[in-house]
Design an enzyme around this catalytic site. Structure first.
Site, short mmCIF file in Angstrom:
data_model
loop_
_atom_site.label_atom_id
_atom_site.label_comp_id
_atom_site.label_asym_id
_atom_site.label_seq_id
_atom_site.Cartn_x
_atom_site.Cartn_y
_atom_site.Cartn_z
N CYS A 111 57.58 2.03 14.20
CA CYS A 111 56.43 1.11 14.19
C CYS A 111 56.83 -0.33 13.87
O CYS A 111 56.08 -1.26 14.13
CB CYS A 111 55.39 1.61 13.19
SG CYS A 111 55.01 3.33 13.51
N HIS A 246 50.07 -3.35 11.35
CA HIS A 246 50.25 -2.13 12.14
C HIS A 246 49.00 -1.26 11.99
O HIS A 246 48.51 -1.03 10.88
CB HIS A 246 51.49 -1.38 11.63
CG HIS A 246 51.67 -0.03 12.23
ND1 HIS A 246 51.50 0.20 13.58
CD2 HIS A 246 51.99 1.17 11.67
CE1 HIS A 246 51.72 1.48 13.82
NE2 HIS A 246 52.01 2.10 12.69
N ASN A 275 47.08 5.03 16.67
CA ASN A 275 48.37 4.46 16.25
C ASN A 275 49.31 4.45 17.46
O ASN A 275 49.70 5.52 17.94
CB ASN A 275 48.93 5.32 15.12
CG ASN A 275 50.28 4.86 14.61
OD1 ASN A 275 50.97 4.09 15.28
ND2 ASN A 275 50.66 5.33 13.44
N1 ACO Z 1 40.62 17.88 11.86
C1 ACO Z 1 39.99 18.58 10.90
N2 ACO Z 1 40.59 18.92 9.73
C2 ACO Z 1 41.86 18.53 9.56
C3 ACO Z 1 42.56 17.82 10.54
C4 ACO Z 1 41.89 17.50 11.73
N3 ACO Z 1 42.47 16.80 12.74
N4 ACO Z 1 43.80 17.58 10.09
C5 ACO Z 1 43.89 18.11 8.86
N5 ACO Z 1 42.71 18.69 8.54
C6 ACO Z 1 42.36 19.38 7.29
C7 ACO Z 1 43.57 19.95 6.59
O1 ACO Z 1 43.87 21.22 7.10
C8 ACO Z 1 43.10 19.99 5.17
O2 ACO Z 1 42.27 21.12 5.00
P1 ACO Z 1 42.29 21.96 3.63
O3 ACO Z 1 41.83 20.99 2.58
O4 ACO Z 1 41.35 23.08 3.91
O5 ACO Z 1 43.72 22.38 3.45
C9 ACO Z 1 42.19 18.76 5.04
O6 ACO Z 1 41.83 18.40 6.39
C10 ACO Z 1 42.87 17.59 4.38
O7 ACO Z 1 44.12 17.38 5.03
P2 ACO Z 1 45.10 16.24 4.54
O8 ACO Z 1 46.33 16.25 5.37
O9 ACO Z 1 45.27 16.34 3.06
O10 ACO Z 1 44.24 14.94 4.86
P3 ACO Z 1 44.43 13.45 4.38
O11 ACO Z 1 43.21 13.02 3.70
O12 ACO Z 1 45.74 13.22 3.71
O13 ACO Z 1 44.47 12.67 5.76
C11 ACO Z 1 45.97 11.58 7.27
C12 ACO Z 1 45.51 12.91 6.68
C13 ACO Z 1 44.84 10.97 8.05
C14 ACO Z 1 47.15 11.87 8.21
C15 ACO Z 1 46.42 10.61 6.14
O14 ACO Z 1 47.28 11.28 5.25
C16 ACO Z 1 47.12 9.40 6.68
O15 ACO Z 1 46.54 8.57 7.36
N6 ACO Z 1 48.40 9.22 6.32
C17 ACO Z 1 49.15 8.07 6.77
C18 ACO Z 1 49.66 8.34 8.14
C19 ACO Z 1 50.28 7.06 8.67
O16 ACO Z 1 49.93 5.97 8.31
N7 ACO Z 1 51.22 7.20 9.56
C20 ACO Z 1 51.80 5.98 10.07
C21 ACO Z 1 53.19 6.11 10.21
S1 ACO Z 1 53.58 7.04 11.61
C22 ACO Z 1 53.83 5.93 12.77
O17 ACO Z 1 53.29 4.88 12.68
C23 ACO Z 1 54.62 6.33 13.98
#
Ligand code: ACO
Length: 316
Positions: A111, A246, A275
């Site tokens: 990124c 980003h 993203n």
């Molecule tokens: N739809 C429905 N439910 C989902 C989904 C989905 N797509 N994905 C996960 N869940 C569920 C999980 O199974 C979990 O369920 P559980 O509580 O029953 O176990 C629940 O949602 C919470 O999952 P988490 O992974 O803990 O969710 P979180 O609040 O952390 O959000 C996210 C996930 C959006 C990925 C967040 O962590 C995030 O944005 N992280 C940063 C990612 C980022 O910025 N990447 C950039 C670098 S990568 C790049 O740029 C190439």
């Protein structure tokens, strides 16, 4: 010696995939995706569309806006996590499409790729090794994502965006960091070994991400990089016209707004594109360009695999 951007361009795949569309392929919902990330839709390469086509369209638009002919470009840098081919590089193929014969390089800095390319352009122009440079950030995260892993594949989209640069009055100031051995495994994709009988990696070569670790890294690294460029330039956020972050998660962008204030200075378009890795900053820049005036002070800032983070203060 300084640097200025004299043209920008962007190109998107024709296929729009909404959050609701994704529910046909996995257990998810528009509510989950939009509340956790701000994303409502993304563009995905489909049918016979290629990244080269996107990159070429974005490049031609930037060259046209710059009012130059392709032959004037003496440095072409593509930032990408991977072009249509493992080899030759996307920059070689793009030079062919544009009909230019110049120095070409691909940069794989995830990124932060557009910022790494900008830093390299600065070095070439300062060294007198280039007069006009073209950066094309072209990414097809849809090809790297694990489409059976719903917490990551819903985040990404495909896009290309470009900028033409030449010598200018103001020197861009950078803050760039990689965390070394600390944390890189939170965001990685192993190169699959295909059919070599002599090694035993077992990995499908898809993207792995620990979302919560990356989230924490994003918030802290954005703050650190922006503060470092502000300190280097003896400026405050009040002196900055726009901060182009980003586009990884709207909550991360809002976290930066909480830290620095001035929500109007932090535009976002993640709603429409998801993203798009290194294409995200130049795509946002291209969309914001119509609102910018010469002399505006911009901070570009990105974070991602490496773990890497980068910011740059640039005068428009
Ligand atoms: N739809 C429905 N439910 C989902 C989904 C989905 N797509 N994905 C996960 N869940 C569920 C999980 O199974 C979990 O369920 P559980 O509580 O029953 O176990 C629940 O949602 C919470 O999952 P988490 O992974 O803990 O969710 P979180 O609040 O952390 O959000 C996210 C996930 C959006 C990925 C967040 O962590 C995030 O944005 N992280 C940063 C990612 C980022 O910025 N990447 C950039 C670098 S990568 C790049 O740029 C190439």
């Amino acid at each position: 010696m300084g640097l200025k951007i004299i043209g920008t361009g962007a190109a998107l795949p024709s296929k729009i995939v909404t959050n609701d569309d994704l529910t046909a392929y996995m257990e998810t919902s528009d509510e989950w995706i939009s509340q956790r990330t701000g994303i409502r839709q993304r563009r995905i390469l489909s049918g016979s569309e290629t990244l080269l086509e996107l990159g070429t369209t974005a490049a031609k638009q930037a060259i046209g806006e710059a009012g130059i002919i392709p032959d004037e470009i003496d440095l072409l840098i593509v930032s990408t996590l991977g072009g249509d081919y493992k080899t030759p590089s996307l920059s070689c193929l793009l030079a062919g499409e544009l009909g230019i014969d110049c120095v070409t390089l691909d940069i794989n800095m995830a990124c932060c790729g557009f910022l790494s390319a900008l830093n390299t352009v600065k070095a070439y122009i300062n060294a007198g090794m280039a007069k006009k440079a073209l950066i094309v950030s072209a990414e097809a995260l849809s090809r790297l994502a694990n489409w059976t892993e719903r917490s990551t594949c819903v985040l990404f989209g495909d896009a290309a965006a470009a900028a033409v640069l030449q010598e200018g009055d103001s020197d861009p100031i950078f803050s760039m960091q990689v965390t070394g051995k600390n944390g890189w495994e939170h965001l990685h994709a192993l190169r699959s070994t295909d059919n070599c009988p002599f090694n035993d990696f077992e990995d499908e070569g898809r993207l792995h991400m620990n979302g919560q670790d990356i989230y924490k890294f994003a918030v802290s690294s954005i703050t650190a990089r922006i503060n470092e460029v502000l300190d280097k330039c003896a400026l405050t956020i009040d002196d900055i016209d726009k901060v182009l972050l980003h586009q990884a998660n709207l909550r991360i962008i809002k976290g930066a707004v909480t830290r620095f204030g001035h929500p109007d200075k932090f535009p976002h378009n993640i709603e429409n594109y998801g993203n798009t890795s290194s294409a995200s900053v130049p795509l946002l820049l291209h969309e914001e360009a119509k609102n910018l005036r010469r002399g505006d002070k911009l901070i570009l800032c990105a974070f991602g695999a490496g773990l890497s983070s980068a910011a740059c203060l640039l005068e428009w």
